[in-house]
Motif scaffolding. Structure first.
Motif, short mmCIF file in Angstrom:
data_model
loop_
_atom_site.label_atom_id
_atom_site.label_comp_id
_atom_site.label_asym_id
_atom_site.label_seq_id
_atom_site.Cartn_x
_atom_site.Cartn_y
_atom_site.Cartn_z
N UNK A 118 -15.76 9.01 68.40
CA UNK A 118 -15.74 8.47 67.04
C UNK A 118 -14.45 7.92 66.40
N UNK A 119 -13.59 8.87 66.58
CA UNK A 119 -12.12 8.61 65.98
C UNK A 119 -11.67 7.52 66.48
N UNK A 120 -11.89 7.06 67.92
CA UNK A 120 -11.38 5.87 68.70
C UNK A 120 -11.93 4.79 67.97
N UNK A 121 -13.20 4.70 68.04
CA UNK A 121 -14.17 3.62 67.56
C UNK A 121 -13.74 3.38 65.88
N UNK A 122 -13.48 4.24 65.37
CA UNK A 122 -13.39 3.96 63.84
C UNK A 122 -12.06 3.62 63.24
N UNK A 123 -11.24 4.85 63.46
CA UNK A 123 -9.69 4.62 62.64
C UNK A 123 -8.66 4.08 63.62
N UNK A 124 -8.81 4.12 65.12
CA UNK A 124 -7.82 3.35 66.11
C UNK A 124 -8.20 2.07 66.57
N UNK A 125 -9.42 1.88 66.67
CA UNK A 125 -10.11 0.47 67.12
C UNK A 125 -9.65 0.52 68.62
N UNK A 126 -9.45 1.60 69.15
CA UNK A 126 -9.34 1.53 70.63
C UNK A 126 -10.55 1.54 71.44
N UNK A 127 -11.37 0.41 71.31
CA UNK A 127 -12.67 0.47 71.96
C UNK A 127 -12.93 0.89 73.44
N UNK A 128 -11.93 0.41 74.24
CA UNK A 128 -11.85 0.71 75.62
C UNK A 128 -11.82 2.37 75.81
N UNK A 129 -11.11 2.93 75.27
CA UNK A 129 -10.91 4.22 75.20
C UNK A 129 -12.14 5.01 74.58
N UNK A 130 -12.84 4.25 73.39
CA UNK A 130 -13.77 5.22 72.83
C UNK A 130 -15.21 5.21 73.81
N UNK A 131 -15.18 3.81 74.57
CA UNK A 131 -16.27 3.81 75.65
C UNK A 131 -16.00 4.81 76.60
#
Length: 273
Positions: free
Chosen positions: A180-193
């Motif tokens: 959630x943090x990566x998807x939202x605040x960081x915009x690191x979508x590969x890591x969020x996946x």
């Protein structure tokens, strides 16, 4: 709670029963805003009763501090924490609550100092992991508040969350909260996946499934600027099949933040022109 009931009968003036009831209620039944207020008042009264029976019951001071802290009564909460630490300077619950006060008032560096003391005080890897989660949350909250060094705070939050997961790599909710943090605040979508998939490897639940979809659709949101409408539509279909969540379902998922939802809506607009 069964032990507390037993102690009420076998040791009625020890303060043990009152302390256990207060600890359980302040931890599990009281909201982060100190509600319901009647329960908060009952917890404080139980702790005062326990302390009257035995002023050296450090855990009674901790449960009282937790109830006061959650209602944002930081002055009295500090006094109860000080009382607990005067009895046991390494009492993990008191150390953690000191960090919580600093997190809530927006001083993340001081919060980290006390959370690290909490981490050092406990041998439990799970509790240490909780401590790093708290550090991450402190820096994340500070970054969201609009602090001038928000970018640095976001990086510190990410470091803390990664340490949290090194200590407890299989926690489904730990993984999805990081996603959630990566998807939202960081915009690191590969890591969020990646972390959404790790959460799903532990159990199937909507928050992980929808964050996997959010990561996929946001990756497409970035790529779509260089794609034709047909290519975007085809990619949307593939992402929906891979994640088992359509774009419309993702947009309708209530827990998503306005930031994530805005990106998904922008992606949708690119195929509806």
């Amino acid at each position: 709670m069964q032990l507390a009931k037993t102690l009420a009968a076998t040791h009625p003036r020890s303060g043990y029963s009152e302390t256990l009831f207060a600890e359980a209620a302040s931890t599990w039944s009281l909201s982060e805003d100190g509600e319901p207020s009647d329960l908060r008042k009952e917890i404080v009264a139980l702790c005062d009763s326990a302390i009257k029976f035995d002023p050296r019951l450090a855990h009674a001071h901790v449960a009282k501090a937790r109830a006061l802290l959650r209602s944002s009564d930081y002055r009295q909460a500090r006094a109860s924490i000080d009382a607990a630490l005067a009895i046991d300077q390494n009492l993990s619950g008191a150390l953690f609550l000191r960090g919580e006060i600093h997190r809530r008032i927006g001083t993340p560096i001081d919060a980290e100092t006390w959370y690290l003391k909490f981490i050092e005080s406990t041998p439990s890897s799970s509790r240490k992991s909780n401590g790093y989660h708290a550090i991450g949350r402190a820096y994340q909250d500070a970054a969201l508040s609009g602090a001038a060094n928000g970018k640095a705070y976001t990086a510190k939050a990410r470091d803390a969350y990664e340490t949290m997961l090194r200590l407890e790599p299989k926690g489904a909710w730990r993984n999805v909260n990081f996603a959630i943090f990566l998807n939202d605040y960081v915009a690191d979508f590969d890591a969020a996946e990646l972390y959404s998939r790790r959460a799903l490897a532990e159990m199937e639940f909507p928050m992980a499934r929808f964050n996997l979809a959010a990561a996929g659709y946001q990756k497409l949101w970035v790529q779509s600027r260089r794609m034709s409408t047909k290519e975007v539509r085809d990619a949307l279909k593939l992402t929906g099949e891979a994640t088992r969540v359509t774009l419309r379902e993702a947009i309708a998922f209530r827990p998503f933040s306005p930031v994530v939802r805005a990106r998904l809506l922008e992606l949708q607009s690119r195929v509806e022109k």
